[in-house]
Design an enzyme around this catalytic site. Structure first.
Site, PDB file in Angstrom:
ATOM      1  CD  GLU A 110      -3.009   1.005   2.304  1.00 47.40           C
ATOM      2  OE1 GLU A 110      -3.592  -0.103   1.927  1.00 47.40           O
ATOM      3  OE2 GLU A 110      -3.199   1.783   3.189  1.00 47.40           O
ATOM      4  CD  GLN A 153      -7.468  -0.945  10.620  1.00 47.38           C
ATOM      5  OE1 GLN A 153      -6.454  -0.668  10.106  1.00 47.38           O
ATOM      6  NE2 GLN A 153      -8.106   0.204  10.944  1.00 47.38           N
TER       7      GLN A 153
HETATM    8  P1  FAD Z   1     -18.258   1.088   6.768  1.00 49.55           P
HETATM    9  O1  FAD Z   1     -18.221  -0.223   6.054  1.00 49.55           O
HETATM   10  O2  FAD Z   1     -19.294   1.970   6.350  1.00 49.55           O
HETATM   11  O3  FAD Z   1     -18.298   0.833   8.396  1.00 49.55           O
HETATM   12  C1  FAD Z   1     -18.502   1.950   9.350  1.00 49.55           C
HETATM   13  C2  FAD Z   1     -18.964   1.606  10.515  1.00 49.55           C
HETATM   14  O4  FAD Z   1     -20.647   1.720  10.369  1.00 49.55           O
HETATM   15  C3  FAD Z   1     -18.646   0.060  11.163  1.00 49.55           C
HETATM   16  O5  FAD Z   1     -18.881   0.373  12.495  1.00 49.55           O
HETATM   17  C4  FAD Z   1     -19.906  -0.491  10.677  1.00 49.55           C
HETATM   18  O6  FAD Z   1     -20.284  -1.859  11.435  1.00 49.55           O
HETATM   19  C5  FAD Z   1     -21.037   0.405  10.670  1.00 49.55           C
HETATM   20  N1  FAD Z   1     -21.929   0.243   9.559  1.00 49.55           N
HETATM   21  C6  FAD Z   1     -21.566  -0.273   8.173  1.00 49.55           C
HETATM   22  N2  FAD Z   1     -22.784  -0.415   7.282  1.00 49.55           N
HETATM   23  C7  FAD Z   1     -23.971   0.177   8.431  1.00 49.55           C
HETATM   24  C8  FAD Z   1     -25.015   0.277   7.955  1.00 49.55           C
HETATM   25  N3  FAD Z   1     -25.724   0.064   6.819  1.00 49.55           N
HETATM   26  N4  FAD Z   1     -26.083   0.709   9.040  1.00 49.55           N
HETATM   27  C9  FAD Z   1     -25.432   0.843  10.236  1.00 49.55           C
HETATM   28  N5  FAD Z   1     -24.041   0.733  10.425  1.00 49.55           N
HETATM   29  C10 FAD Z   1     -23.094   0.223   9.689  1.00 49.55           C
HETATM   30  N6  FAD Z   1      -9.820   5.912   5.100  1.00 49.55           N
HETATM   31  C11 FAD Z   1      -9.455   6.805   4.078  1.00 49.55           C
HETATM   32  O7  FAD Z   1      -9.683   7.928   4.408  1.00 49.55           O
HETATM   33  N7  FAD Z   1      -8.861   6.631   3.100  1.00 49.55           N
HETATM   34  C12 FAD Z   1      -8.396   5.185   2.825  1.00 49.55           C
HETATM   35  O8  FAD Z   1      -7.868   5.167   1.658  1.00 49.55           O
HETATM   36  C13 FAD Z   1      -8.508   4.362   3.551  1.00 49.55           C
HETATM   37  N8  FAD Z   1      -8.108   3.207   3.436  1.00 49.55           N
HETATM   38  C14 FAD Z   1      -8.344   1.885   4.394  1.00 49.55           C
HETATM   39  C15 FAD Z   1      -8.010   0.748   3.830  1.00 49.55           C
HETATM   40  C16 FAD Z   1      -8.274  -0.273   4.764  1.00 49.55           C
HETATM   41  C17 FAD Z   1      -7.919  -1.584   4.528  1.00 49.55           C
HETATM   42  C18 FAD Z   1      -9.096  -0.366   5.944  1.00 49.55           C
HETATM   43  C19 FAD Z   1      -9.298  -1.530   6.797  1.00 49.55           C
HETATM   44  C20 FAD Z   1      -9.474   1.092   6.320  1.00 49.55           C
HETATM   45  C21 FAD Z   1      -9.263   2.174   5.430  1.00 49.55           C
HETATM   46  N9  FAD Z   1      -9.490   3.456   5.657  1.00 49.55           N
HETATM   47  C22 FAD Z   1      -9.054   4.768   4.766  1.00 49.55           C
HETATM   48  C23 FAD Z   1     -10.130   3.775   6.906  1.00 49.55           C
HETATM   49  C24 FAD Z   1     -11.636   3.716   7.037  1.00 49.55           C
HETATM   50  O9  FAD Z   1     -12.353   4.725   5.835  1.00 49.55           O
HETATM   51  C25 FAD Z   1     -12.512   3.671   8.212  1.00 49.55           C
HETATM   52  O10 FAD Z   1     -12.042   2.768   8.911  1.00 49.55           O
HETATM   53  C26 FAD Z   1     -13.726   4.175   8.440  1.00 49.55           C
HETATM   54  O11 FAD Z   1     -14.062   4.550   9.744  1.00 49.55           O
HETATM   55  C27 FAD Z   1     -14.786   2.981   8.138  1.00 49.55           C
HETATM   56  O12 FAD Z   1     -14.654   2.777   6.605  1.00 49.55           O
HETATM   57  P2  FAD Z   1     -15.482   1.615   5.922  1.00 49.55           P
HETATM   58  O13 FAD Z   1     -15.480   1.347   4.703  1.00 49.55           O
HETATM   59  O14 FAD Z   1     -14.961   0.186   6.877  1.00 49.55           O
HETATM   60  O15 FAD Z   1     -17.041   1.650   6.710  1.00 49.55           O
END
Ligand code: FAD
Length: 288
Positions: free
Chosen positions: A17, A176
């Site tokens: 990455e 993560q």
């Molecule tokens: P989601 O999948 O939307 O989940 C977020 C939270 O909401 C979780 O607690 C989940 O349980 C809950 N949730 C999900 N869907 C629902 C629903 N429909 N109803 C109610 N609750 C729900 N951040 C950046 O800014 N840029 C990056 O390039 C970046 N790369 C990343 C790469 C990886 C591999 C990882 C693990 C994280 C990365 N992040 C990045 C951080 C990420 O944006 C954060 O962890 C963010 O807080 C959650 O993103 P997510 O897509 O997992 O969210």
């Protein structure tokens, strides 16, 4: 190439990455670092994306360069917090037009600057994935959290939400960072039981800065095992020793993952060629 085809093959994959520059002044040095890492011929490289959209063009520039100049498959991250539907559609169009085939679809972190949710068209990553799927055939990855996402009340709820995200159209999940492989093995057992069957890419962070890691873990919710805390306590003030110990610890994790049948490992090398190179060297007989 689509990442799903890379990680579904029997050959173990190793990917790295990188992150784009915050402004054009540092573009040249960041580009050089990512190009050096590309010479290691990883299975693919992912390029992160600023949650506020600030580095959106740079993510595409770096990803495009890796594909066009080095023939390394790129995974472009895309977040949706703080973005309108129109902005997201525009970005998807740009990615498509520039030959990007893989997107890591993320919500992005909620920060004091983007807390005003009334302006958001998307609240969770599953909505972004639905948007992508509605018009394009990108290979789509999502994020998952072996120790639970920090906002989740419990792991059960988090896995239910993860299932919703996968059903929206995730082809694979990237984890993560975690520092105890047993956390991943338990997590995989639980998500398979919940009916989530897409491939998992294990995200490994080689810790090279002992002072930063405690803060990062507090933010990400990743736990530092005592064995690793001892290393950080001992070497945090000695950067070269910390780097060597951090790379050795990550290497051990990676070998254990492959030995236990996890075929896809993604290293959070964060633009550090020396770190990526050392890890590559350490497993040169394991990954040919
Ligand atoms: P989601 O999948 O939307 O989940 C977020 C939270 O909401 C979780 O607690 C989940 O349980 C809950 N949730 C999900 N869907 C629902 C629903 N429909 N109803 C109610 N609750 C729900 N951040 C950046 O800014 N840029 C990056 O390039 C970046 N790369 C990343 C790469 C990886 C591999 C990882 C693990 C994280 C990365 N992040 C990045 C951080 C990420 O944006 C954060 O962890 C963010 O807080 C959650 O993103 P997510 O897509 O997992 O969210």
């Amino acid at each position: 190439m689509k990442i799903i085809d890379i990680i579904k093959s029997d050959v173990p994959s190793l990917s790295f990455e990188v992150f784009p520059p915050k402004n054009s002044d540092s573009m040249e040095s960041v580009k050089n670092a990512t190009e050096q890492i590309a010479t290691l011929k990883p299975s693919f490289m992912s390029v992160t994306y600023g949650a506020g959209g600030g580095t959106s063009e740079f993510t595409l520039d770096i990803a495009k360069n890796l594909q066009n100049k080095f023939d390394v498959t790129a995974l472009a991250h895309l977040t949706c917090v703080n973005s309108t539907r129109e902005e997201v559609r525009q970005r998807l169009k740009m990615l498509k037009e520039n030959g990007i085939e893989n997107i890591l679809a993320l919500r992005g972190d909620i920060t004091p600057e983007n807390k005003d949710r009334t302006k958001w068209d998307y609240h969770y990553a599953n909505q972004l994935i639905e948007e992508i799927k509605s018009e394009y055939n990108f290979c789509i990855g999502g994020a998952c959290y072996p120790e639970g996402h920090p906002e989740s009340l419990n792991q059960h709820d988090d896995i239910e939400n993860l299932k919703r995200k996968v059903e929206a159209g995730c082809d694979f999940l990237t984890t993560q960072m975690f520092f105890d492989n047993n956390l991943l093995y338990n997590f995989i057992y639980k998500i398979r039981e919940a009916g989530i069957n897409v491939p998992i890419i294990a995200g490994i962070m080689p810790v090279t800065n002992g002072k930063q890691i405690k803060r990062s873990c507090a933010l990400s919710g990743s736990a530092l095992p005592q064995r690793f805390k001892t290393i950080v306590d001992r070497y945090a003030d000695n950067p070269e020793a910390m780097k060597q110990a951090g790379i050795a610890y990550a290497t051990e994790q990676i070998i254990d993952l492959y030995a236990n049948g996890i075929n896809a490992v993604h290293v959070y090398s964060m633009n550090k060629f020396d770190v990526a190179n050392k890890i590559r060297e350490n497993i040169s007989e394991i990954i040919k």
